[in-house]
Design a protein around this motif. Structure first.
Motif, mmCIF file in Angstrom:
data_model
loop_
_atom_site.group_PDB
_atom_site.id
_atom_site.type_symbol
_atom_site.label_atom_id
_atom_site.label_comp_id
_atom_site.label_asym_id
_atom_site.label_seq_id
_atom_site.Cartn_x
_atom_site.Cartn_y
_atom_site.Cartn_z
ATOM 1 N N ALA A 103 0.815 -1.216 0.000
ATOM 2 C CA ALA A 103 0.000 0.000 0.000
ATOM 3 C C ALA A 103 0.849 1.267 0.000
ATOM 4 C CB ALA A 103 -0.923 0.003 1.221
ATOM 5 N N LEU A 106 1.182 3.480 -3.134
ATOM 6 C CA LEU A 106 -0.121 4.050 -3.469
ATOM 7 C C LEU A 106 -0.478 5.181 -2.511
ATOM 8 C CD1 LEU A 106 -1.887 0.643 -4.087
ATOM 9 C CD2 LEU A 106 -1.568 2.403 -5.827
ATOM 10 N N ARG A 107 -0.165 4.995 -1.241
ATOM 11 C CA ARG A 107 -0.439 6.041 -0.249
ATOM 12 C C ARG A 107 0.394 7.282 -0.542
ATOM 13 N NH1 ARG A 107 0.745 3.579 5.351
ATOM 14 N NH2 ARG A 107 -0.090 5.587 6.076
ATOM 15 N N ARG A 111 -3.550 7.829 -2.916
ATOM 16 C CA ARG A 111 -4.681 6.955 -3.229
ATOM 17 C C ARG A 111 -5.404 6.533 -1.943
ATOM 18 N NH1 ARG A 111 -4.683 4.559 -8.380
ATOM 19 N NH2 ARG A 111 -6.653 3.662 -7.659
ATOM 20 N N ARG A 112 -6.677 6.881 -1.834
ATOM 21 C CA ARG A 112 -7.450 6.508 -0.664
ATOM 22 C C ARG A 112 -7.793 5.021 -0.653
ATOM 23 N NH1 ARG A 112 -11.787 11.492 0.228
ATOM 24 N NH2 ARG A 112 -10.223 13.144 0.544
ATOM 25 N N ASP A 113 -7.769 4.411 -1.837
ATOM 26 C CA ASP A 113 -8.079 2.984 -1.936
ATOM 27 C C ASP A 113 -6.814 2.131 -1.915
ATOM 28 O OD1 ASP A 113 -7.154 3.921 -4.351
ATOM 29 O OD2 ASP A 113 -8.696 2.963 -5.582
ATOM 30 N N ALA A 114 -5.737 2.671 -1.336
ATOM 31 C CA ALA A 114 -4.432 1.996 -1.366
ATOM 32 C C ALA A 114 -4.496 0.577 -0.813
ATOM 33 C CB ALA A 114 -3.406 2.817 -0.586
ATOM 34 N N PHE A 115 -5.160 0.388 0.307
ATOM 35 C CA PHE A 115 -5.171 -0.933 0.924
ATOM 36 C C PHE A 115 -6.076 -1.912 0.170
ATOM 37 C CE2 PHE A 115 -3.268 1.441 4.369
ATOM 38 C CZ PHE A 115 -2.334 0.539 4.878
ATOM 39 N N ASP A 116 -7.126 -1.401 -0.461
ATOM 40 C CA ASP A 116 -7.965 -2.278 -1.285
ATOM 41 C C ASP A 116 -7.189 -2.798 -2.490
ATOM 42 O OD1 ASP A 116 -10.143 -1.921 0.382
ATOM 43 O OD2 ASP A 116 -10.929 -0.222 -0.761
ATOM 44 N N ILE A 117 -6.453 -1.905 -3.151
ATOM 45 C CA ILE A 117 -5.644 -2.314 -4.300
ATOM 46 C C ILE A 117 -4.540 -3.267 -3.853
ATOM 47 C CG2 ILE A 117 -4.101 -1.518 -6.129
ATOM 48 C CD1 ILE A 117 -5.659 1.131 -6.100
ATOM 49 N N SER A 120 -5.852 -6.739 -3.347
ATOM 50 C CA SER A 120 -6.099 -7.474 -4.592
ATOM 51 C C SER A 120 -4.804 -8.003 -5.184
ATOM 52 C CB SER A 120 -6.830 -6.580 -5.599
ATOM 53 O OG SER A 120 -5.997 -5.546 -6.075
ATOM 54 N N THR A 154 1.117 0.264 -8.745
ATOM 55 C CA THR A 154 0.717 1.618 -9.139
ATOM 56 C C THR A 154 0.342 1.731 -10.622
ATOM 57 O OG1 THR A 154 3.025 2.226 -9.540
ATOM 58 C CG2 THR A 154 2.128 2.704 -7.338
#
Length: 219
Positions: A103, A106-107, A111-117, A120, A154
């Motif tokens: 994450a 992405l952080r 990216r607010r959805d960093a942990f979701d991505i 996955s 990313t």
């Protein structure tokens, strides 16, 4: 226009306290996204330096390097921001668990959805059940799978890998290599690998041999 890297008459050397070491001279090639390329050759030929130049991490002492992203020429900083990197050493953050390591890039991009991505991608590389494990709790192969996922997370245009299986046994190397090539082809990302492994090089769409300061296509 396809994303690409153009090396035009590139030369490179470095100076020691006693002599100048000439690595290569007058190299030209085009590296395109949607392709996989292996760079092979003997130790000391300058493979890692060539990779660094192609990635925009290092400037050549001669010649020019042009980077094209989305049809526009960009500078080395933008090229680096559009790339992912995999090294022989895993370079995971020891204080972060697996999902935290994935994450993080992405952080840093907000990216607010960093942990979701990240979650996955953990599942994609088969390590969903290791999400809360820190690097010291993972095997070398598991750490490198995390490092591979981190490079792709990313959505880069190019991945640059320097001896990515150098620290792994043969079976684990095959798993990690398959993962890299599968991810590159699924995402349409260009993959450039420096390797001593002929087995790994054979997986690439093309292979370049760097030897005695010259570069040629390898069979």
């Amino acid at each position: 226009m396809q994303d690409k890297i153009e090396l035009d008459n590139v030369s490179h050397h470095f100076d020691t306290g006693h002599e100048r070491i000439e690595l290569f001279h007058g190299l030209s090639c085009v590296i395109r996204a949607d392709t996989t390329l292996a760079i092979v050759g003997p130790s000391g030929a300058g493979k890692s330096s060539l990779l660094s130049i192609a990635a925009g991490l290092e400037k050549p002492v001669g010649g020019a390097v042009r980077f094209t992203i989305d049809g526009a020429e960009v500078d080395a900083l933008m090229m680096r921001a559009s790339s992912g990197f995999i090294f022989q050493q895993f370079h995971l953050m020891p204080e972060l668990d697996a999902i935290g390591n994935l994450a993080l890039p992405l952080r840093l991009k907000g990216r607010r959805d960093a942990f979701d991505i990240a979650a996955s991608w953990l599942e994609k590389v088969g390590l969903k059940d290791r999400a809360q494990h820190r690097p010291h709790q993972l095997s070398g192969g598991e750490q490198q799978r995390i490092a591979v996922a981190r490079a792709f997370v990313t959505g880069p245009r190019f991945i640059f890998a320097d001896e990515p299986t150098g620290n792994l046994d043969m079976r684990t190397s095959d798993v990690v290599a398959g993962l890299m090539f599968d991810c590159a082809r699924e995402t349409g990302c260009g993959l450039v690998i420096v390797t001593h492994s002929s087995t790994l090089a054979k997986r690439a769409d093309a292979t370049l041999m760097l030897e005695n300061g010259k570069m040629r296509a390898a069979a």
